[in-house]
Motif scaffolding. Structure first.
Motif, PDB file in Angstrom:
ATOM      1  N   UNK A 290     -12.299 -15.958  37.883  1.00  0.00           N
ATOM      2  CA  UNK A 290     -12.019 -17.451  38.394  1.00  0.00           C
ATOM      3  C   UNK A 290     -10.368 -18.160  38.170  1.00  0.00           C
ATOM      4  N   UNK A 291     -10.416 -17.603  36.618  1.00  0.00           N
ATOM      5  CA  UNK A 291      -8.812 -18.143  36.116  1.00  0.00           C
ATOM      6  C   UNK A 291      -7.618 -17.709  36.978  1.00  0.00           C
ATOM      7  N   UNK A 292      -8.033 -16.517  37.258  1.00  0.00           N
ATOM      8  CA  UNK A 292      -6.848 -15.831  38.325  1.00  0.00           C
ATOM      9  C   UNK A 292      -6.674 -16.392  39.505  1.00  0.00           C
ATOM     10  N   UNK A 293      -7.851 -17.126  39.837  1.00  0.00           N
ATOM     11  CA  UNK A 293      -7.751 -17.723  41.393  1.00  0.00           C
ATOM     12  C   UNK A 293      -6.581 -19.107  41.495  1.00  0.00           C
ATOM     13  N   UNK A 294      -6.416 -19.368  40.297  1.00  0.00           N
ATOM     14  CA  UNK A 294      -5.255 -20.448  40.122  1.00  0.00           C
ATOM     15  C   UNK A 294      -3.766 -20.219  40.436  1.00  0.00           C
TER      16      UNK A 294
ATOM     17  N   UNK B  94      -5.442 -10.877  44.494  1.00  0.00           N
ATOM     18  CA  UNK B  94      -6.207  -9.776  44.623  1.00  0.00           C
ATOM     19  C   UNK B  94      -6.765  -9.206  43.317  1.00  0.00           C
ATOM     20  N   UNK B  95      -6.147  -9.387  42.414  1.00  0.00           N
ATOM     21  CA  UNK B  95      -6.691  -8.911  40.944  1.00  0.00           C
ATOM     22  C   UNK B  95      -8.056  -9.780  40.750  1.00  0.00           C
ATOM     23  N   UNK B  96      -8.139 -11.082  41.024  1.00  0.00           N
ATOM     24  CA  UNK B  96      -9.373 -11.812  40.885  1.00  0.00           C
ATOM     25  C   UNK B  96     -10.384 -11.554  41.532  1.00  0.00           C
ATOM     26  N   UNK B  97     -10.275 -10.947  43.060  1.00  0.00           N
ATOM     27  CA  UNK B  97     -11.187 -10.311  43.794  1.00  0.00           C
ATOM     28  C   UNK B  97     -11.661  -9.013  43.320  1.00  0.00           C
ATOM     29  N   UNK B  98     -10.757  -8.229  42.515  1.00  0.00           N
ATOM     30  CA  UNK B  98     -11.346  -7.090  42.099  1.00  0.00           C
ATOM     31  C   UNK B  98     -12.176  -7.242  40.877  1.00  0.00           C
TER      32      UNK B  98
END
Length: 94
Positions: free
Chosen positions: A41-45, A51-55
């Protein structure tokens, strides 16, 4: 006793140990799923980290799929342990 019967987990010291090990595994998988979803969730910022967030979400979802599997495997093992204990004591199925 049927599957998911609460007395299966306290039938013997061995069944108590098995239950405790599976409960610990279930809790660890639960924490892993929560951490993966939080970090994802944090990586979606940041657009570059989508892509990392999706994984991480996919891995977290796999953890959530593993939780009921862990419980089912545990309950089957506890159920089978009861069957073997009855057999060892010469008891018959009613």
């Amino acid at each position: 006793m049927p599957l998911f019967h609460s007395q299966n987990r306290t039938r013997s010291p061995e069944s108590e140990r098995l239950y405790a090990r599976y409960e610990l595994l279930h809790t660890l998988v639960d924490f892993a799923a929560a951490i993966l979803f939080l970090v994802g969730s944090v990586l979606f910022f940041w657009k570059s980290l989508e892509t990392a967030a999706i994984w991480l979400f996919v891995l977290g979802s796999l953890c959530f799929c593993a939780k009921p599997t862990i419980r089912l495997v545990r309950e089957i093992q506890l159920y089978r342990m009861g069957k073997f204990e009855k057999l060892a004591h010469g008891e018959t199925e009613t």
